[in-house]
Design a protein around this motif. Structure first.
Motif, PDB file in Angstrom:
ATOM      1  N   GLN A   1       8.220  -2.666  -7.470  1.00  0.00           N
ATOM      2  CA  GLN A   1       9.157  -2.294  -8.528  1.00  0.00           C
ATOM      3  C   GLN A   1       8.791  -0.965  -9.183  1.00  0.00           C
ATOM      4  N   ARG A   2       7.578  -0.486  -8.960  1.00  0.00           N
ATOM      5  CA  ARG A   2       7.155   0.771  -9.583  1.00  0.00           C
ATOM      6  C   ARG A   2       7.450   2.001  -8.724  1.00  0.00           C
ATOM      7  N   PHE A   3       7.891   1.780  -7.495  1.00  0.00           N
ATOM      8  CA  PHE A   3       7.945   2.923  -6.591  1.00  0.00           C
ATOM      9  C   PHE A   3       9.058   3.912  -6.910  1.00  0.00           C
ATOM     10  N   GLU A   4      10.189   3.442  -7.390  1.00  0.00           N
ATOM     11  CA  GLU A   4      11.221   4.396  -7.781  1.00  0.00           C
ATOM     12  C   GLU A   4      10.766   5.210  -8.995  1.00  0.00           C
ATOM     13  N   PHE A   5      10.076   4.567  -9.918  1.00  0.00           N
ATOM     14  CA  PHE A   5       9.502   5.263 -11.070  1.00  0.00           C
ATOM     15  C   PHE A   5       8.495   6.312 -10.607  1.00  0.00           C
ATOM     16  N   ILE A   6       7.612   5.943  -9.674  1.00  0.00           N
ATOM     17  CA  ILE A   6       6.608   6.874  -9.161  1.00  0.00           C
ATOM     18  C   ILE A   6       7.267   8.011  -8.390  1.00  0.00           C
ATOM     19  N   ARG A   7       8.274   7.679  -7.577  1.00  0.00           N
ATOM     20  CA  ARG A   7       8.967   8.699  -6.792  1.00  0.00           C
ATOM     21  C   ARG A   7       9.611   9.741  -7.696  1.00  0.00           C
ATOM     22  N   GLU A   8      10.242   9.257  -8.765  1.00  0.00           N
ATOM     23  CA  GLU A   8      10.907  10.168  -9.696  1.00  0.00           C
ATOM     24  C   GLU A   8       9.907  11.061 -10.407  1.00  0.00           C
ATOM     25  N   ARG A   9       8.809  10.485 -10.861  1.00  0.00           N
ATOM     26  CA  ARG A   9       7.825  11.240 -11.637  1.00  0.00           C
ATOM     27  C   ARG A   9       6.974  12.180 -10.787  1.00  0.00           C
ATOM     28  N   SER A  10       6.707  11.804  -9.543  1.00  0.00           N
ATOM     29  CA  SER A  10       5.789  12.573  -8.703  1.00  0.00           C
ATOM     30  C   SER A  10       6.462  13.679  -7.911  1.00  0.00           C
ATOM     31  N   ASN A  11       7.798  13.599  -7.774  1.00  0.00           N
ATOM     32  CA  ASN A  11       8.547  14.537  -6.928  1.00  0.00           C
ATOM     33  C   ASN A  11       8.105  14.476  -5.457  1.00  0.00           C
ATOM     34  N   LEU A  12       7.587  13.337  -5.037  1.00  0.00           N
ATOM     35  CA  LEU A  12       7.167  13.207  -3.645  1.00  0.00           C
ATOM     36  C   LEU A  12       8.333  12.921  -2.706  1.00  0.00           C
ATOM     37  N   GLY A  13       9.419  12.369  -3.237  1.00  0.00           N
ATOM     38  CA  GLY A  13      10.589  12.115  -2.414  1.00  0.00           C
ATOM     39  C   GLY A  13      10.267  11.234  -1.227  1.00  0.00           C
ATOM     40  N   ALA A  14      10.689  11.665  -0.037  1.00  0.00           N
ATOM     41  CA  ALA A  14      10.511  10.879   1.179  1.00  0.00           C
ATOM     42  C   ALA A  14       9.055  10.805   1.624  1.00  0.00           C
ATOM     43  N   ASN A  15       8.180  11.616   1.029  1.00  0.00           N
ATOM     44  CA  ASN A  15       6.765  11.572   1.393  1.00  0.00           C
ATOM     45  C   ASN A  15       6.040  10.381   0.765  1.00  0.00           C
ATOM     46  N   LEU A  16       6.701   9.676  -0.144  1.00  0.00           N
ATOM     47  CA  LEU A  16       6.129   8.448  -0.686  1.00  0.00           C
ATOM     48  C   LEU A  16       6.590   7.273   0.176  1.00  0.00           C
ATOM     49  N   LYS A  17       5.642   6.586   0.794  1.00  0.00           N
ATOM     50  CA  LYS A  17       5.945   5.441   1.654  1.00  0.00           C
ATOM     51  C   LYS A  17       5.143   4.236   1.187  1.00  0.00           C
ATOM     52  N   ILE A  18       5.540   3.071   1.667  1.00  0.00           N
ATOM     53  CA  ILE A  18       4.833   1.844   1.349  1.00  0.00           C
ATOM     54  C   ILE A  18       4.676   1.012   2.610  1.00  0.00           C
ATOM     55  N   ALA A  19       3.515   0.385   2.742  1.00  0.00           N
ATOM     56  CA  ALA A  19       3.217  -0.441   3.908  1.00  0.00           C
ATOM     57  C   ALA A  19       2.572  -1.736   3.445  1.00  0.00           C
ATOM     58  N   ALA A  20       2.527  -2.706   4.329  1.00  0.00           N
ATOM     59  CA  ALA A  20       1.874  -3.976   4.021  1.00  0.00           C
ATOM     60  C   ALA A  20       0.383  -3.750   3.818  1.00  0.00           C
TER      61      ALA A  20
ATOM     62  N   LEU B   1       0.830  -1.191   0.000  1.00  0.00           N
ATOM     63  CA  LEU B   1       0.000   0.000   0.000  1.00  0.00           C
ATOM     64  C   LEU B   1       0.872   1.250   0.000  1.00  0.00           C
ATOM     65  N   GLY B   2       0.987   1.893  -1.149  1.00  0.00           N
ATOM     66  CA  GLY B   2       1.695   3.158  -1.216  1.00  0.00           C
ATOM     67  C   GLY B   2       0.832   4.274  -0.638  1.00  0.00           C
ATOM     68  N   TYR B   3       1.474   5.232   0.013  1.00  0.00           N
ATOM     69  CA  TYR B   3       0.680   6.313   0.601  1.00  0.00           C
ATOM     70  C   TYR B   3       1.495   7.593   0.710  1.00  0.00           C
ATOM     71  N   ARG B   4       0.756   8.693   0.802  1.00  0.00           N
ATOM     72  CA  ARG B   4       1.355  10.018   0.978  1.00  0.00           C
ATOM     73  C   ARG B   4       1.543  10.280   2.464  1.00  0.00           C
ATOM     74  N   ALA B   5       2.797  10.205   2.935  1.00  0.00           N
ATOM     75  CA  ALA B   5       3.066  10.421   4.361  1.00  0.00           C
ATOM     76  C   ALA B   5       2.720  11.837   4.790  1.00  0.00           C
ATOM     77  N   ASP B   6       2.882  12.815   3.884  1.00  0.00           N
ATOM     78  CA  ASP B   6       2.582  14.200   4.247  1.00  0.00           C
ATOM     79  C   ASP B   6       1.093  14.407   4.517  1.00  0.00           C
ATOM     80  N   LEU B   7       0.234  13.757   3.721  1.00  0.00           N
ATOM     81  CA  LEU B   7      -1.201  13.898   3.928  1.00  0.00           C
ATOM     82  C   LEU B   7      -1.645  13.228   5.217  1.00  0.00           C
TER      83      LEU B   7
END
Length: 423
Positions: free
Chosen positions: A272-291, A147-153
């Motif tokens: 495997q998509r999270f580095e792609f998403i991180r790069e495209r979204s500019n979310l940086g450390a605000n992009l997290k993933i959980a079980a 589950l990817g999520y926006r840590a800032d939100l």
């Protein structure tokens, strides 16, 4: 100095032999991502192909790129026509159907030639072997869904990463606005693999068998009805909808695009998509993933581990050279570089010993390995997994548009799946 006619003839024959061998050193690869510079996946692919050609001077790699959903059906058609590549990529849920259809070359002879340590070092999935244990594919990357999520939100709402399905729905509803969807997940039959994979692992985590031992549908259960109803209510009930209907009726690519545009708070997706998403979204450390959360707080659903495998179709013109590409692609150095570049989980245990995996940039990979080892999913993917996923997508469509209740839709889905041949 003059060259006599005999020497000249010998020279020409040698030159022709060299030219002929250069022409013969050619393989065709079918893939869903080509080499390039536009994103992390293209750059990782370029590293693989360029380093292989540097290691094998004179070798040509002709690459055919097609949408990932088309690789398996295209290979089935090409096998019947006798027009197959030397190497192709196949998604792990599609492997059983290809093995059953007899389209793939067995790889046991190649793998048995490896030293025992190399064989033991390679991660393998049960979908890549037949019932006798003969391998037909070698994974080149692993992915663990989460589950990817926006840590800032979540921080702004004073909320944590969800520890249960109920908490996930509550958090998604709270952070959703007119501009931000709480959850970006798409149940469209055009690309349902993420949504269906989430449904599958959550059902298994709820104690549902999903399929009988002989491959018939067994998912019309109270647990499944509760989960389908939960999705329906997120999209239709309450003052704010955590899952807008127009989002739920899309496919996985559209859901991912929405998240990249910072228009969603949660995104079920594979690692495997999270580095792609991180790069495209500019979310940086605000992009997290959980079980993936389960119904019981603190008890996650099992980890859905899948992969893309490299296969050699039956009838390949140059299988030995194709195997050399597979060996190179799955070697420890290339696996480390692919992890660094694109965030792929390595298929060799030895790769994880590289010091880079202690770097913060490897956080998602460490999470994936830990989740998979702690909470493995136990499920035998059927030969027609695509039919199962397609049936579930249509089932959710019937529920989300109120054509059927959750109970009616599950009963319909069981009949539809069994009608399509079950296992």
């Amino acid at each position: 100095m003059r060259i006599n006619s005999f020497a000249r003839c010998v020279f020409m024959v040698a030159a022709l032999a060299i030219a002929g061998s250069a022409v013969a050193a050619k393989i065709e690869l079918w893939t869903f991502v080509g080499p390039g510079t536009a994103n992390v996946r293209e750059r990782a692919m370029a590293q693989v192909i360029d380093s292989f050609k540097a290691k094998n001077p004179g070798t040509e790699v002709n690459i055919t790129v097609m949408p990932w959903q088309q690789l398996s059906p295209t290979l089935l058609r090409a096998s019947k026509a006798g027009q197959v590549p030397d190497v192709a990529m196949l998604y792990s849920p599609s492997m059983p159907a290809q093995i059953a259809a007899g389209t793939l070359l067995p790889l046991k002879g190649y793998i048995d030639a490896w030293p025992p340590a190399d064989r033991a070092d390679l991660v393998r999935l049960p979908e890549t072997v037949d019932r006798q244990g003969n391998p037909f594919g070698v994974p080149w990357e692993m992915r663990v869904s989460g589950l990817g999520y926006r840590a800032d939100l979540l921080k702004a709402a004073n909320r944590r990463a969800p520890q249960s399905i109920k908490e996930w729905g509550e958090s998604a509803t709270e952070v959703s606005t007119n501009d931000i969807a709480g959850i970006a997940i798409g149940f469209s039959p055009e690309a349902p693999s993420v949504a269906a994979g989430w449904f599958l692992t959550t059902l298994v985590g709820s104690g549902v068998k999903v399929l009988t031992d002989d491959g018939k549908a067994a998912f019309n259960t109270p647990q499944a009805e509760r989960l389908v109803q939960w999705v329906h209510d997120l999209a239709t009930k309450g003052r704010k909808t955590a899952l807008p209907l127009n989002v739920a009726m899309q496919g996985l690519e559209q859901a991912q695009t929405l998240f990249i545009a910072q228009k969603a708070a949660f995104l079920p997706q594979s690692s495997q998509r999270f580095e792609f998403i991180r790069e495209r979204s500019n979310l940086g450390a605000n992009l997290k993933i959980a079980a993936y959360p389960g119904w019981e707080e603190g008890k996650p659903s099992p980890a859905l581990v899948q992969s893309w495998s490299l296969v050699i179709p039956k009838g390949a013109k140059n299988p030995d050279l194709g195997w050399k590409l597979i060996e190179h692609w799955t070697s420890t150095p290339i696996q480390v570089e692919s992890a660094k570049t694109a965030g792929y989980v390595p298929v060799r245990a030895s790769a994880l010993k590289d010091p880079w995996f202690n770097d913060p940039k490897a956080e998602t990979i460490r999470w994936a390995v830990d989740y998979a080892s702690r909470h493995p999913l136990k499920f035998n993917f059927p030969e027609n997994t695509d039919a199962l996923y397609d049936t579930w997508a249509k089932m959710f469509g019937n529920v989300l548009t109120d054509r059927m209740s959750a109970k009616e839709a599950l009963a319909w889905a069981e009949q539809e799946y069994d009608r399509r041949g079950g296992r």
